[in-house]
Design a protein around this motif. Structure first.
Motif, PDB file in Angstrom:
ATOM      1  N   UNK A   1     -17.964  -1.483  -2.036  1.00 47.89           N
ATOM      2  CA  UNK A   1     -17.320  -0.254  -1.563  1.00 47.89           C
ATOM      3  C   UNK A   1     -17.425  -0.143  -0.048  1.00 47.89           C
ATOM      4  N   UNK A   2     -18.602  -0.492   0.489  1.00 48.19           N
ATOM      5  CA  UNK A   2     -18.798  -0.429   1.943  1.00 48.19           C
ATOM      6  C   UNK A   2     -17.875  -1.430   2.633  1.00 48.19           C
ATOM      7  N   UNK A   3     -17.753  -2.614   2.072  1.00 52.07           N
ATOM      8  CA  UNK A   3     -16.876  -3.629   2.671  1.00 52.07           C
ATOM      9  C   UNK A   3     -15.428  -3.154   2.684  1.00 52.07           C
ATOM     10  N   UNK A   4     -14.983  -2.610   1.563  1.00 54.34           N
ATOM     11  CA  UNK A   4     -13.607  -2.124   1.518  1.00 54.34           C
ATOM     12  C   UNK A   4     -13.390  -0.997   2.524  1.00 54.34           C
ATOM     13  N   UNK A   5     -14.380  -0.135   2.674  1.00 52.79           N
ATOM     14  CA  UNK A   5     -14.242   0.955   3.640  1.00 52.79           C
ATOM     15  C   UNK A   5     -14.049   0.406   5.049  1.00 52.79           C
ATOM     16  N   UNK A   6     -14.787  -0.644   5.392  1.00 57.40           N
ATOM     17  CA  UNK A   6     -14.646  -1.236   6.728  1.00 57.40           C
ATOM     18  C   UNK A   6     -13.299  -1.954   6.870  1.00 57.40           C
ATOM     19  N   UNK A   7     -12.870  -2.624   5.802  1.00 61.22           N
ATOM     20  CA  UNK A   7     -11.573  -3.311   5.842  1.00 61.22           C
ATOM     21  C   UNK A   7     -10.449  -2.306   6.035  1.00 61.22           C
TER      22      UNK A   7
ATOM     23  N   UNK B   1      -1.094  -1.114   1.810  1.00 60.74           N
ATOM     24  CA  UNK B   1      -1.977   0.043   1.648  1.00 60.74           C
ATOM     25  C   UNK B   1      -2.965  -0.238   0.520  1.00 60.74           C
ATOM     26  N   UNK B   2      -4.239  -0.002   0.783  1.00 60.91           N
ATOM     27  CA  UNK B   2      -5.271  -0.322  -0.200  1.00 60.91           C
ATOM     28  C   UNK B   2      -6.369   0.727  -0.144  1.00 60.91           C
ATOM     29  N   UNK B   3      -6.987   0.992  -1.290  1.00 60.65           N
ATOM     30  CA  UNK B   3      -8.109   1.933  -1.357  1.00 60.65           C
ATOM     31  C   UNK B   3      -9.067   1.468  -2.441  1.00 60.65           C
ATOM     32  N   UNK B   4     -10.365   1.534  -2.129  1.00 59.46           N
ATOM     33  CA  UNK B   4     -11.408   1.257  -3.121  1.00 59.46           C
ATOM     34  C   UNK B   4     -11.911   2.606  -3.621  1.00 59.46           C
TER      35      UNK B   4
ATOM     36  N   UNK C   1     -12.283   1.011  -9.143  1.00 60.04           N
ATOM     37  CA  UNK C   1     -11.022   0.275  -9.164  1.00 60.04           C
ATOM     38  C   UNK C   1     -10.565   0.074  -7.725  1.00 60.04           C
ATOM     39  N   UNK C   2      -9.594  -0.810  -7.561  1.00 54.74           N
ATOM     40  CA  UNK C   2      -8.908  -0.959  -6.272  1.00 54.74           C
ATOM     41  C   UNK C   2      -7.461  -0.536  -6.487  1.00 54.74           C
ATOM     42  N   UNK C   3      -7.046   0.411  -5.690  1.00 56.00           N
ATOM     43  CA  UNK C   3      -5.659   0.896  -5.735  1.00 56.00           C
ATOM     44  C   UNK C   3      -4.918   0.272  -4.565  1.00 56.00           C
TER      45      UNK C   3
ATOM     46  N   UNK D   1       9.270 -10.174   4.955  1.00 60.91           N
ATOM     47  CA  UNK D   1       8.269 -11.101   5.466  1.00 60.91           C
ATOM     48  C   UNK D   1       7.182 -11.361   4.443  1.00 60.91           C
ATOM     49  N   UNK D   2       6.153 -12.048   4.868  1.00 59.78           N
ATOM     50  CA  UNK D   2       5.043 -12.374   3.968  1.00 59.78           C
ATOM     51  C   UNK D   2       4.075 -11.206   3.900  1.00 59.78           C
ATOM     52  N   UNK D   3       3.567 -10.934   2.687  1.00 55.10           N
ATOM     53  CA  UNK D   3       2.584  -9.864   2.493  1.00 55.10           C
ATOM     54  C   UNK D   3       1.351 -10.441   1.811  1.00 55.10           C
ATOM     55  N   UNK D   4       0.204  -9.901   2.143  1.00 59.31           N
ATOM     56  CA  UNK D   4      -1.069 -10.362   1.599  1.00 59.31           C
ATOM     57  C   UNK D   4      -1.621  -9.340   0.611  1.00 59.31           C
ATOM     58  N   UNK D   5      -2.149  -9.828  -0.509  1.00 57.67           N
ATOM     59  CA  UNK D   5      -2.799  -8.964  -1.492  1.00 57.67           C
ATOM     60  C   UNK D   5      -4.195  -9.522  -1.775  1.00 57.67           C
ATOM     61  N   UNK D   6      -5.003  -8.709  -2.495  1.00 58.56           N
ATOM     62  CA  UNK D   6      -6.376  -9.072  -2.882  1.00 58.56           C
ATOM     63  C   UNK D   6      -7.264  -9.207  -1.646  1.00 58.56           C
ATOM     64  N   UNK D   7      -7.923  -8.108  -1.275  1.00 62.61           N
ATOM     65  CA  UNK D   7      -8.751  -8.073  -0.071  1.00 62.61           C
ATOM     66  C   UNK D   7     -10.247  -8.116  -0.373  1.00 62.61           C
ATOM     67  N   UNK D   8     -10.625  -8.572  -1.574  1.00 65.55           N
ATOM     68  CA  UNK D   8     -12.039  -8.581  -1.966  1.00 65.55           C
ATOM     69  C   UNK D   8     -12.905  -9.389  -1.003  1.00 65.55           C
TER      70      UNK D   8
END
Length: 741
Positions: free
Chosen positions: A76-82, A96-99, A113-115, A173-180
């Motif tokens: 959760x802390x990592x996602x918050x920083x990302x 757009x991403x949220x943990x 979950x990750x939204x 363009x190219x988009x990136x998913x999965x930021x774990x």
């Protein structure tokens, strides 16, 4: 913490209003399966660590990642920083991403979950599969790939798992998913929770490699695959491209000397393919993951690729562009399948040319031999010859195409120069808009950063409340281990003593013969003793000399009645017994004993032998059974001891899990509101930076236009190079050549 199963998640997702705390997701409608036994249930998309479900929330679609494997405590802390870093460093490839710690409620319990914004497009592998036979499409993809990498470097971000499933190709363009596994500067000093897809990672990558350089090797793997396919589309089917890879697999990196793919690339008839394969084998794979250079235009420019086409004439050369797209084109534009026609000179033209040359030579000779006036003839002949040669050159087949290519190339170069200038201007405009957005949103950015810090403080306080209890479990485990060790030692000592006694008994029962010998010895001793007991003391006589009646009475009064009572020293204590009587008695007894030994039995009676054999076997069997029973008892008691302490440890673990579960359940309550507030601030920031999105789309469109012009310029330059033999200087050479081509 035990996570729900896929069926548990599916059951919860059928009722979004009860399942989610997030307002948007509560109003969402999950995508369902349309056929089969599971028709009507939410459609799952399985991944390595989570199952993804698609929810339609009003006019927007979201991907909900439900974890199927335990996540790390600091996720959760990592996602918050990302999220905070991506909000402050705009990238067109990010989503757009949220943990959400208080994410989904399953059977009365909340789970994270990750939204994530749902990206509509096709995966990198699917796009390459569709266009692997189109070099132009692969070039466009490679140009977008380099732009993506440039954006990541500019934002000081590393995705950590660049691979075909995490890159989505969209019209924008190219988009990136999965930021774990994503890295941002605030996470420096930590380790990676994952190593990324093995078919795209350096084989020596370790968890402690977690910084901005993580994506370098993956970037080269994708680019090398695109270069190879641009020249040899057959590699896609030959090496099963799209089967969890583009072309390369982990075994190609680990066993590169035996890799069939590397052998095929090194044997390719296309110089760019060989150059890329050699670079991977000679530079990338022998290097440590940290030493792999980033993929950019400068790195590609450093790779040498021999030209297979003739060089352009000096007058046709133009200053090459230094952009990444220009370097890409150098590697990815295929060579022409065959050079253009070289413009063979007709025989009649060569004859006319030789006649003009002969007339000119004759004029020169006559001017020397007769009169300088003949030089005028030489000049007229030369002028007429030049005019005729130009006229014949204009009629040469292929010249029209060369002129068309020259004109198109000049136009393309001009357009490219203008397009690159426009791209540069748009990039500067975007930078200005980004700077203005930072200034206008400074308050929002500060609030977002403060919310992130505040959340960390509250979560840490919640953890500290349980820290003392959790720390005590380590000491209790240590104490249990010591108690178990002492109990085992005590049991081992007791059991080993009994085993030693039984082993000693068995050692004394080495054979039946030994038992027989022992019984015979005892029988013989009994025979000697019986002979001595049957001889009364009054019959003691040696060489005719016997005892006196007084000596006999004295011996009887002292308990010596038979020869058995006479042993060395036994008579010396009898007072008044003469010494010579003592010697007589000893000699008499010795003679009797010798006679008895000469007459004693030499073997046991048959009945006794049988009984003895039976008793020996029974005793040995009984002793062995006792030893086996003792060993079984030892194993049973050892197992019971282990089971008792295992139960104690299990009870301790259950208590610890209960405390940890309380912490796990408490943390979402503590951070849930703050996560929603952070999400609201992120949304507001997104709304205020719409101009930045628009500027980014313009930059992407201009970049694509430049890439297309680079491709066009490279194609025209190669065709121009092939047609270069049709220039006038070359034509004059062919006219005057004795053996034309």
């Amino acid at each position: 913490m035990k996570l729900p199963s896929d069926s548990d998640y599916q059951a919860a997702l059928q009722h979004p209003r009860q399942a989610f705390a997030d307002p948007e997701l509560r109003a969402g409608v999950p995508e369902v399966m349309g056929s089969g036994a599971l028709a009507g249930l939410p459609r799952p998309r399985a991944g390595n660590f989570a199952t993804v479900y698609k929810l339609r929330c009003g006019e927007r679609d979201f991907a909900v990642r439900c974890f199927t494997r335990p996540i790390q405590q600091d996720q959760a802390v990592r996602y918050a920083e990302v999220i905070r870093h991506l909000s402050m460093n705009w990238m067109s490839s990010s989503v757009e991403v949220a943990f959400l710690s208080r994410g989904i409620q399953v059977q009365g319990h909340w789970f994270p979950i990750v939204k994530m914004e749902w990206v509509q497009g096709e995966s990198l592998a699917a796009h390459v599969d569709k266009h692997h036979a189109s070099p132009k499409a692969l070039f466009d993809l490679a140009a977008a790939w380099l732009q993506l990498l440039e954006d990541l470097r500019r934002a000081r971000v590393a995705h950590g798992d660049l691979q075909h499933g995490n890159v989505v190709v969209t019209p924008e363009g190219l988009r990136l998913v999965d930021y774990d596994g994503m890295f941002v500067p605030a996470l420096a000093g930590r380790t990676s929770h994952e190593r990324g897809h093995a078919n795209y990672q350096h084989p020596d990558r370790t968890p402690d490699f977690f910084d901005e350089r993580m994506d370098s090797f993956s970037a080269w793997v994708v680019w090398a695959s695109l270069v190879a396919l641009a020249h040899e589309p057959s590699l896609w089917k030959r090496f099963h491209g799209g089967d969890d890879c583009l072309l390369f697999r982990k075994k190609d990196f680990v066993e590169r000397e035996r890799s069939a793919l590397f052998k095929a690339l090194l044997a390719s008839p296309h110089a760019p393919v060989r150059a890329v394969a050699s670079f991977m084998l000679g530079t990338l794979l022998p290097s440590s993951p940290r030493s792999v250079p980033p993929l950019d235009g400068a790195a590609i420019a450093g790779l040498e690729v021999p030209r297979v086409m003739p060089a352009l004439p000096p007058e046709a050369k133009a200053p090459p562009s230094q952009t990444a797209a220009s370097e890409l084109a150098r590697f990815m534009v295929p060579e022409l399948s065959a050079p253009a026609a070289r413009g063979a000179v007709p025989l009649e033209d060569r004859q006319v040319a030789n006649g003009i040359l002969l007339a000119g030579g004759l004029s020169a000779v006559l001017s020397v031999a007769m009169s300088p006036m003949w030089l005028m003839g030489l000049g007229v002949t030369g002028g007429l010859g030049w005019a005729w040669a130009r006229s014949a050159y204009q009629r040469t087949r292929g010249l029209e195409r060369l002129q068309t290519v020259d004109a198109a190339l000049a136009t393309t170069r001009k357009d490219l120069e203008e397009a690159e200038a426009r791209l540069q201007q748009l990039r500067e405009d975007r930078a200005r808009v980004e700077q203005e957005a930072r200034s206008q949103c400074a308050e929002l950015l500060s609030a977002l950063e403060a919310m992130s810090s505040l959340r960390g403080v509250f979560v840490q306080k919640a953890r500290d409340a349980y820290q003392a209890k959790l720390a005590g479990f380590t000491e209790q485990r240590k104490a249990l281990s010591e108690q178990e060790s002492h109990a085992r030692q005590s049991l081992e000592g007791e059991q080993q003593a009994w085993e030693a006694e039984l082993q000693r008994r068995l050692a004394n029962l080495t054979s039946a013969d030994r038992a027989h010998a022992e019984a015979l010895r005892m029988l013989q001793e009994e025979h000697v003793a019986d002979v001595l007991r049957r001889e009364p003391i009054d019959k003691a006589r040696v060489r005719g000399v016997g005892l006196t009646s007084q000596a006999i009475d004295l011996l009887r009064s002292n308990g010596v009645l038979t020869a058995a009572g006479i042993v060395a020293g036994s008579t010396s204590n009898i007072q008044k017994l003469p010494t010579h009587h003592q010697s007589l008695l000893l000699e008499w007894r010795a003679g009797l004993e010798q006679w008895a030994r000469e007459s004693m039995p030499t073997q046991l009676p048959e009945a006794q032998q049988i009984a003895l054999e039976k008793n020996w076997l029974e005793f040995r069997a009984r002793t062995e059974r006792e030893l086996e029973a003792l060993q079984a008892e030892r194993a049973r008691r050892t197992e019971a001891l282990a089971a008792r302490f295992a139960a104690l440890r299990e009870a301790l673990s259950a208590e610890e899990s209960e405390v940890a579960e309380l912490l796990w359940r408490k943390e979402p309550d503590v951070s849930g509101f703050m996560e929603q507030e952070s999400l609201r601030l992120t949304r507001e920031l997104k709304a205020r930076t719409m101009d930045l999105d628009a500027a980014g789309l313009k930059v992407e469109a201009a970049r694509r236009a430049c890439a297309s012009l680079h491709w066009r310029r490279e194609e025209l330059e190669r065709e121009q190079s092939a047609l270069g033999t049709l220039r006038f200087s070359r034509y004059l050479t062919l006219l005057l050549k004795d053996n034309p081509e």
